[in-house]
Design a protein around this motif. Structure first.
Motif, short mmCIF file in Angstrom:
data_model
loop_
_atom_site.label_atom_id
_atom_site.label_comp_id
_atom_site.label_asym_id
_atom_site.label_seq_id
_atom_site.Cartn_x
_atom_site.Cartn_y
_atom_site.Cartn_z
N TRP A 36 0.87 -1.16 0.00
CA TRP A 36 0.00 0.00 0.00
C TRP A 36 0.91 1.23 0.00
O TRP A 36 1.86 1.31 0.80
CB TRP A 36 -0.92 0.03 1.21
CG TRP A 36 -2.10 -0.89 1.10
CD1 TRP A 36 -2.25 -2.12 1.65
CD2 TRP A 36 -3.31 -0.63 0.39
NE1 TRP A 36 -3.47 -2.65 1.32
CE2 TRP A 36 -4.15 -1.75 0.54
CE3 TRP A 36 -3.78 0.46 -0.38
CZ2 TRP A 36 -5.42 -1.84 -0.02
CZ3 TRP A 36 -5.05 0.37 -0.93
CH2 TRP A 36 -5.85 -0.76 -0.76
N VAL A 37 0.63 2.13 -0.92
CA VAL A 37 1.36 3.39 -0.99
C VAL A 37 0.33 4.50 -1.01
O VAL A 37 -0.85 4.27 -1.29
CB VAL A 37 2.25 3.46 -2.25
CG1 VAL A 37 3.30 2.35 -2.22
CG2 VAL A 37 1.44 3.37 -3.53
N ARG A 38 0.77 5.71 -0.69
CA ARG A 38 -0.17 6.82 -0.69
C ARG A 38 0.51 8.07 -1.23
O ARG A 38 1.74 8.20 -1.20
CB ARG A 38 -0.72 7.08 0.72
CG ARG A 38 0.31 7.60 1.72
CD ARG A 38 -0.32 7.73 3.10
NE ARG A 38 0.62 8.31 4.07
CZ ARG A 38 0.35 8.48 5.36
NH1 ARG A 38 -0.84 8.10 5.85
NH2 ARG A 38 1.24 9.01 6.16
N GLN A 39 -0.32 8.97 -1.72
CA GLN A 39 0.18 10.25 -2.21
C GLN A 39 -0.70 11.35 -1.67
O GLN A 39 -1.88 11.45 -2.04
CB GLN A 39 0.22 10.28 -3.74
CG GLN A 39 0.90 11.51 -4.29
CD GLN A 39 1.28 11.35 -5.74
OE1 GLN A 39 0.68 10.58 -6.49
NE2 GLN A 39 2.29 12.10 -6.16
N ALA A 92 -4.90 11.39 1.74
CA ALA A 92 -4.11 11.06 0.56
C ALA A 92 -4.94 10.16 -0.35
O ALA A 92 -6.00 9.68 0.04
CB ALA A 92 -2.83 10.32 0.96
N VAL A 93 -4.42 9.96 -1.54
CA VAL A 93 -4.93 8.88 -2.40
C VAL A 93 -4.10 7.64 -2.08
O VAL A 93 -2.87 7.70 -2.09
CB VAL A 93 -4.82 9.24 -3.89
CG1 VAL A 93 -5.33 8.08 -4.75
CG2 VAL A 93 -5.60 10.51 -4.20
N TYR A 94 -4.80 6.57 -1.78
CA TYR A 94 -4.15 5.32 -1.40
C TYR A 94 -4.21 4.34 -2.57
O TYR A 94 -5.27 4.14 -3.17
CB TYR A 94 -4.81 4.72 -0.16
CG TYR A 94 -4.45 5.45 1.11
CD1 TYR A 94 -4.96 6.71 1.37
CD2 TYR A 94 -3.57 4.89 2.04
CE1 TYR A 94 -4.60 7.40 2.52
CE2 TYR A 94 -3.21 5.57 3.20
CZ TYR A 94 -3.73 6.82 3.44
OH TYR A 94 -3.38 7.50 4.58
N TYR A 95 -3.07 3.74 -2.85
CA TYR A 95 -2.95 2.78 -3.94
C TYR A 95 -2.39 1.46 -3.41
O TYR A 95 -1.56 1.46 -2.49
CB TYR A 95 -1.97 3.27 -5.01
CG TYR A 95 -2.24 4.61 -5.61
CD1 TYR A 95 -1.75 5.78 -5.02
CD2 TYR A 95 -2.94 4.73 -6.80
CE1 TYR A 95 -1.97 7.02 -5.59
CE2 TYR A 95 -3.17 5.97 -7.39
CZ TYR A 95 -2.67 7.11 -6.77
OH TYR A 95 -2.89 8.34 -7.34
#
Length: 115
Positions: A36-39, A92-95
């Motif tokens: 999981w990454v976020r921006q 954030a947007v989480y991907y």
């Protein structure tokens, strides 16, 4: 091809909780390390958590310890991110991403923490 579909984001008050899901297809999910990454607005991509094929987990930042948890269900080709005690800085947007923090990822799901 690799396809990742995130869901579960939304608007939540500080201190609230969310559970994000990511359904994967196009590769052998059970053998993949998932991230999981976020921006956050105006910032670069930040790695949050990862889970290996054997279920071992890693967390990136001390600020997330005790609040965020990652899990997976290989039968459903799904990886989850449980977030508790959310803070405005978690907005954030989480991907989810396959294989590495910079690997293929989906369209993301927006998480907004605000009162």
């Amino acid at each position: 091809q690799v396809q990742l579909v995130e869901s579960g984001g939304g608007l939540v008050q500080p201190g609230g909780s969310l559970r994000l899901s990511c359904v994967a297809s196009g590769f052998i999910f059970s053998t993949a390390t998932m991230y999981w990454v976020r921006q956050a607005p105006g910032k670069g991509l930040e790695w949050v958590l990862s889970i290996s094929s054997s279920g071992g987990t890693r967390i990136n930042a001390d600020s997330m310890k005790g609040r965020f948890a990652i899990s997976r269900d290989n039968a459903k080709n799904t990886v989850y991110l449980a977030m508790n005690n959310l803070k405005p800085e978690d907005t954030a947007v989480y991907y989810c991403a396959q294989g590495s923090p910079n690997g293929p990822r989906g369209q993301g799901t927006q998480v907004t923490v605000s009162s």
